[in-house]
Design a protein around this motif. Structure first.
Motif, short mmCIF file in Angstrom:
data_model
loop_
_atom_site.label_atom_id
_atom_site.label_comp_id
_atom_site.label_asym_id
_atom_site.label_seq_id
_atom_site.Cartn_x
_atom_site.Cartn_y
_atom_site.Cartn_z
N ASP A 1 20.43 1.76 4.24
CA ASP A 1 21.69 1.37 4.72
C ASP A 1 22.28 1.96 6.09
OD1 ASP A 1 22.27 -0.43 2.67
OD2 ASP A 1 23.14 1.07 1.41
N SER A 2 22.07 3.37 6.08
CA SER A 2 22.34 4.26 7.20
C SER A 2 21.53 4.16 8.37
CB SER A 2 22.35 5.71 6.94
OG SER A 2 22.83 6.53 7.75
N VAL A 3 22.02 3.75 9.70
CA VAL A 3 20.87 3.77 11.03
C VAL A 3 20.46 5.12 11.03
CG1 VAL A 3 21.27 3.23 13.40
CG2 VAL A 3 22.74 1.80 11.79
N ASP A 4 21.14 6.16 10.83
CA ASP A 4 20.43 7.40 11.02
C ASP A 4 19.36 7.64 10.10
OD1 ASP A 4 22.40 7.92 12.86
OD2 ASP A 4 23.69 8.92 11.34
N ASP A 5 19.08 6.58 9.27
CA ASP A 5 17.68 6.92 8.22
C ASP A 5 16.64 6.09 8.53
OD1 ASP A 5 19.06 9.06 6.95
OD2 ASP A 5 20.09 7.81 5.28
N ARG A 6 16.84 5.42 9.53
CA ARG A 6 15.97 4.28 9.84
C ARG A 6 15.18 4.64 11.13
NH1 ARG A 6 20.17 -0.56 10.53
NH2 ARG A 6 21.21 -0.07 8.54
N LEU A 7 13.92 4.33 11.13
CA LEU A 7 13.03 4.47 12.53
C LEU A 7 12.83 3.08 12.94
CD1 LEU A 7 10.23 7.19 11.66
CD2 LEU A 7 12.45 7.38 13.02
N SER A 8 12.80 2.88 14.19
CA SER A 8 12.33 1.39 15.00
C SER A 8 11.03 1.28 14.89
CB SER A 8 13.09 1.45 16.24
OG SER A 8 12.14 2.36 17.18
N ASP A 9 10.39 0.12 15.33
CA ASP A 9 8.91 -0.04 15.26
C ASP A 9 8.27 0.88 16.47
OD1 ASP A 9 9.44 -1.96 13.60
OD2 ASP A 9 9.03 -3.60 15.00
N SER B 1 1.07 -1.15 -0.10
CA SER B 1 0.03 -0.08 0.08
C SER B 1 0.92 1.36 0.02
CB SER B 1 -0.86 0.04 1.03
OG SER B 1 -0.10 0.06 2.28
N HIS B 2 0.26 2.54 -0.03
CA HIS B 2 0.82 3.83 -0.20
C HIS B 2 0.78 4.43 1.23
CE1 HIS B 2 2.40 2.63 -4.35
NE2 HIS B 2 1.05 2.37 -4.65
N ASP B 3 0.47 3.97 2.07
CA ASP B 3 0.15 4.71 3.34
C ASP B 3 1.44 5.16 3.97
OD1 ASP B 3 0.76 2.26 4.95
OD2 ASP B 3 -0.93 1.71 4.78
N LEU B 4 1.50 6.03 5.13
CA LEU B 4 2.53 6.60 5.84
C LEU B 4 3.15 5.39 6.54
CD1 LEU B 4 4.06 9.06 6.28
CD2 LEU B 4 2.71 9.63 8.06
N LEU B 5 2.44 4.43 7.05
CA LEU B 5 3.03 3.32 8.07
C LEU B 5 3.92 2.35 6.65
CD1 LEU B 5 3.45 1.25 10.19
CD2 LEU B 5 1.33 0.02 9.57
N ASP B 6 3.49 2.28 5.57
CA ASP B 6 4.58 1.55 4.84
C ASP B 6 5.91 2.20 4.29
OD1 ASP B 6 3.45 -0.79 4.47
OD2 ASP B 6 2.51 -0.74 2.52
N ALA B 7 5.41 3.56 4.28
CA ALA B 7 6.65 4.49 3.88
C ALA B 7 7.77 4.51 5.17
CB ALA B 7 6.25 5.93 3.70
N LEU B 8 7.22 4.40 6.29
CA LEU B 8 8.00 4.53 7.43
C LEU B 8 8.97 3.42 7.70
CD1 LEU B 8 6.06 6.84 10.03
CD2 LEU B 8 8.10 7.30 8.54
N ILE B 9 8.10 2.05 7.37
CA ILE B 9 8.77 0.96 7.50
C ILE B 9 9.86 0.58 6.46
CG2 ILE B 9 8.44 -1.94 7.09
CD1 ILE B 9 5.49 -1.31 8.62
#
Length: 259
Positions: free
Chosen positions: A233-241, A219-227
């Motif tokens: 590759d960069s840890v600084d570009d990731r969000l945890s659950d 899907s194209h919702d915000l949850l998918d985008a954040l997942i």
């Protein structure tokens, strides 16, 4: 006067929102909240200056109480954490996402308007809030948002109730005197119940995030985008659950309040 506005106008921030109408030539208001000085900006030039340099300011205790439920989400974070979250969240708001969101808005508005009965009184403000809450929920979690329940309420309505309780506590004498940590006092039943409800609510949200990761929907919702940030590759570009859940809560607060 905020409590008075809530009772008489149904809006905690009524005087704040209508300040420019009463004082059209004023660019700012200075008042007090307990022993603290409060400056309220009424001119977009000052607002822009303030928002462009968040590192110079600390969040007020009234906002810090929201960390109980939203922790270091974008509106509540400071310094480097704020920069990280702003970069990630901003990257999700691209053209395709916004275009899809417009369709969600249309669908939800149509659903609600089709239910209107002209034979009964219609509470306009309450219904507009319901529509907004549902739109924000679906933009974040997708159409399955309507399937989730918490203590008999939809996820969005449950979160709205928790936010209201926190907002009222934020201006209680105990919190103003001792700060948000007073909620951790174990022998106050209403604090204990609220903290448990918040914990249970966030656990439910976490289970939704983990279920989506285990069963991707494309899907194209915000949850998918954040997942999707978790694959970078960069840890600084990731969000945890947990950080994703916190951003949902913040996204909800910001969207419903502004609307």
């Amino acid at each position: 006067y905020m409590r008075q506005d809530l009772g008489q106008k149904g809006d905690f921030l009524y005087k704040v929102k209508h300040y420019r109408e009463q004082y059209p030539g004023k660019s700012y208001e200075i008042t007090n909240l307990g022993s603290n000085a409060v400056i309220m900006l009424r001119d977009h030039k000052y607002t822009k200056e303030f928002l462009s340099k968040p590192g110079l300011y600390e969040k007020h205790v009234l906002f810090r109480i929201l960390k109980v439920i939203a922790k270091d989400s974008l509106p509540l974070a400071e310094g480097d954490i704020w920069k990280k979250h702003r970069k990630i969240v901003t990257s999700c708001f691209h053209y395709e996402f916004i275009a899809n969101s417009v369709e969600v808005i249309r669908q939800v508005a149509t659903e609600y308007l089709d239910k209107i009965s002209l034979e009964n009184e219609f509470p306009v403000c309450a219904k507009m809030q319901e529509i907004t809450v549902e739109i924000i929920g679906r933009i974040f979690f997708g159409k399955k948002m309507i399937d989730y329940r918490f203590k008999g309420n939809s996820l969005a309505v449950a979160l709205a109730k928790l936010a209201t309780q926190l907002g009222l506590l934020a201006v209680s004498p105990a919190v103003l005197l001792f700060g948000p940590d007073v909620l951790k006092v174990p022998f106050v039943p209403k604090y204990k119940k609220l903290l448990k409800d918040i914990k249970d609510f966030k656990e439910l949200c976490l289970s939704i995030v983990r279920d989506r990761k285990a069963n991707p929907q494309g899907s194209h919702d915000l949850l998918d985008a954040l997942i999707q940030t978790q694959n970078l590759d960069s840890v600084d570009d990731r969000l945890s659950d947990e950080e994703i859940v916190n951003e949902f809560v913040a996204f909800f607060f910001a969207g419903t309040d502004n609307t």
